[in-house]
Design a protein around this motif. Structure first.
Motif, PDB file in Angstrom:
ATOM      1  N   SER A   1      48.051  73.367  42.097  1.00 50.34           N
ATOM      2  CA  SER A   1      48.669  74.738  42.419  1.00 50.34           C
ATOM      3  C   SER A   1      47.360  75.684  43.119  1.00 50.34           C
ATOM      4  O   SER A   1      47.689  76.541  43.904  1.00 50.34           O
ATOM      5  N   TYR A   2      46.080  74.775  43.040  1.00 46.05           N
ATOM      6  CA  TYR A   2      45.175  75.842  43.779  1.00 46.05           C
ATOM      7  C   TYR A   2      45.241  75.694  45.276  1.00 46.05           C
ATOM      8  O   TYR A   2      45.164  76.352  46.158  1.00 46.05           O
TER       9      TYR A   2
ATOM     10  N   ILE B   1      48.201  74.849  46.795  1.00 45.33           N
ATOM     11  CA  ILE B   1      49.458  75.640  47.612  1.00 45.33           C
ATOM     12  C   ILE B   1      48.988  77.304  47.546  1.00 45.33           C
ATOM     13  O   ILE B   1      49.424  77.796  48.418  1.00 45.33           O
ATOM     14  N   ALA B   2      48.247  77.465  46.491  1.00 42.15           N
ATOM     15  CA  ALA B   2      48.053  79.216  46.496  1.00 42.15           C
ATOM     16  C   ALA B   2      47.107  79.441  47.669  1.00 42.15           C
ATOM     17  O   ALA B   2      47.229  80.374  48.414  1.00 42.15           O
TER      18      ALA B   2
ATOM     19  N   THR C   1      45.786  80.987  40.762  1.00 43.93           N
ATOM     20  CA  THR C   1      46.348  80.090  41.572  1.00 43.93           C
ATOM     21  C   THR C   1      48.014  79.614  41.032  1.00 43.93           C
ATOM     22  O   THR C   1      48.517  78.936  41.485  1.00 43.93           O
ATOM     23  N   GLY C   2      48.401  80.316  39.958  1.00 39.23           N
ATOM     24  CA  GLY C   2      49.567  79.841  39.390  1.00 39.23           C
ATOM     25  C   GLY C   2      50.450  81.396  39.182  1.00 39.23           C
ATOM     26  O   GLY C   2      51.153  81.325  38.237  1.00 39.23           O
TER      27      GLY C   2
ATOM     28  N   GLU D   1      53.629  78.392  44.184  1.00 40.84           N
ATOM     29  CA  GLU D   1      52.525  77.836  43.109  1.00 40.84           C
ATOM     30  C   GLU D   1      52.907  78.092  41.559  1.00 40.84           C
ATOM     31  O   GLU D   1      52.321  77.316  40.498  1.00 40.84           O
ATOM     32  N   SER D   2      53.580  79.287  41.181  1.00 42.32           N
ATOM     33  CA  SER D   2      53.716  79.642  40.003  1.00 42.32           C
ATOM     34  C   SER D   2      54.542  78.623  39.336  1.00 42.32           C
ATOM     35  O   SER D   2      54.393  78.319  38.000  1.00 42.32           O
TER      36      SER D   2
ATOM     37  N   VAL E   1      54.919  75.357  40.085  1.00 41.84           N
ATOM     38  CA  VAL E   1      54.218  74.309  39.695  1.00 41.84           C
ATOM     39  C   VAL E   1      53.284  74.353  38.491  1.00 41.84           C
ATOM     40  O   VAL E   1      53.319  73.581  37.928  1.00 41.84           O
ATOM     41  N   PHE E   2      52.597  75.425  38.600  1.00 42.63           N
ATOM     42  CA  PHE E   2      51.424  75.718  37.780  1.00 42.63           C
ATOM     43  C   PHE E   2      52.106  75.819  36.149  1.00 42.63           C
ATOM     44  O   PHE E   2      51.631  75.159  35.020  1.00 42.63           O
TER      45      PHE E   2
END
Length: 237
Positions: A26-27, A29-30, A46-47, A52-53, A55-56
């Protein structure tokens, strides 16, 4: 590799690897999407935005479930050891499990309610997750010392207690600095108002989070000694 581990050691191993991947993926991707600055954002930052949200949220919910399973197996393991050694009260073991499950619930809240969408609920979930987590690993460290030398080595106990102390020390300034941040945002840049508070709080947050991961890593050897058998009985009337 996980399937080849003896006993139930694959459970904490899966928890550690999955949770680490959840934070890192997530980090990455963000950062690549330009939603956060690379220099120590909050974990929740990061989410917060898609993609990314998604995935997180998905991965942290799975981490919460794996953590709950790991804690329950740890509870059963201590109960089994306690039958012959009597090194801890069963009520204390149960209390420790309940504290841990509270932390897992907090993780679920953090994963479900994004930071910018419902900040008050998200913050409560984060406080419960981190606070309960710190208490849980501290209690587990004390229980580990009580089980020495039959069920644990003092070296492992020292490692667990060191992780617990570092996590406790980082947890306090994490809350203090976060309380001084006067705005809810994820696109922080150096030099702006409250950036220093945000930066220091984020460092402490990552420290506590990976403290949990390293702590559960120490469970792998303990879990290698035990297996769980599920029996099914069919009765005829």
């Amino acid at each position: 590799m996980l399937c080849c581990m003896p006993g139930v050691a694959f459970v904490p191993a899966l928890l550690v690897s999955w949770s680490s991947a959840a934070f890192i993926i997530s980090y990455v991707i963000a950062v690549l999407a330009g939603h956060v600055e690379p220099l120590v954002p909050y974990i929740s930052d990061t989410g917060t935005k898609p993609p990314e949200s998604g995935v997180f949220g998905f991965m942290i919910n799975i981490s919460a479930l794996l953590a709950a399973i790991t804690m329950y197996i740890r509870y059963l393991l201590i109960e089994k050891q306690n039958e012959s050694s009597h090194f801890v009260r069963s009520s204390c073991n149960m209390f420790t499990l309940c504290i841990g499950l509270m932390g897992c619930t907090g993780m679920g809240i953090v994963a479900t309610f994004q930071e910018l969408a419902v900040p008050s609920v998200h913050d409560i979930g984060a406080l419960v997750a981190f606070g309960s987590g710190v208490v849980y690993i501290t209690l587990q460290s004390l229980i580990s010392y009580k089980s020495c030398p039959r069920w644990n080595t003092y070296f492992v106990c020292h490692i667990r207690m060191a992780i617990s102390v570092i996590s406790c020390i980082a947890f306090i300034p994490m809350i203090v600095f976060a309380s001084k941040v006067s705005m809810t945002k994820i696109d922080w840049t150096p030099g702006e108002k409250d950036y220093t508070y945000h930066f220091m709080s984020a460092i402490c947050e990552w420290t506590v989070a990976f403290g949990f991961i390293f702590f559960f890593l120490t469970f792998i050897r303990d879990f290698q000694r035990f297996s769980i058998r599920i029996s099914t009985e069919i009765h005829e009337d």
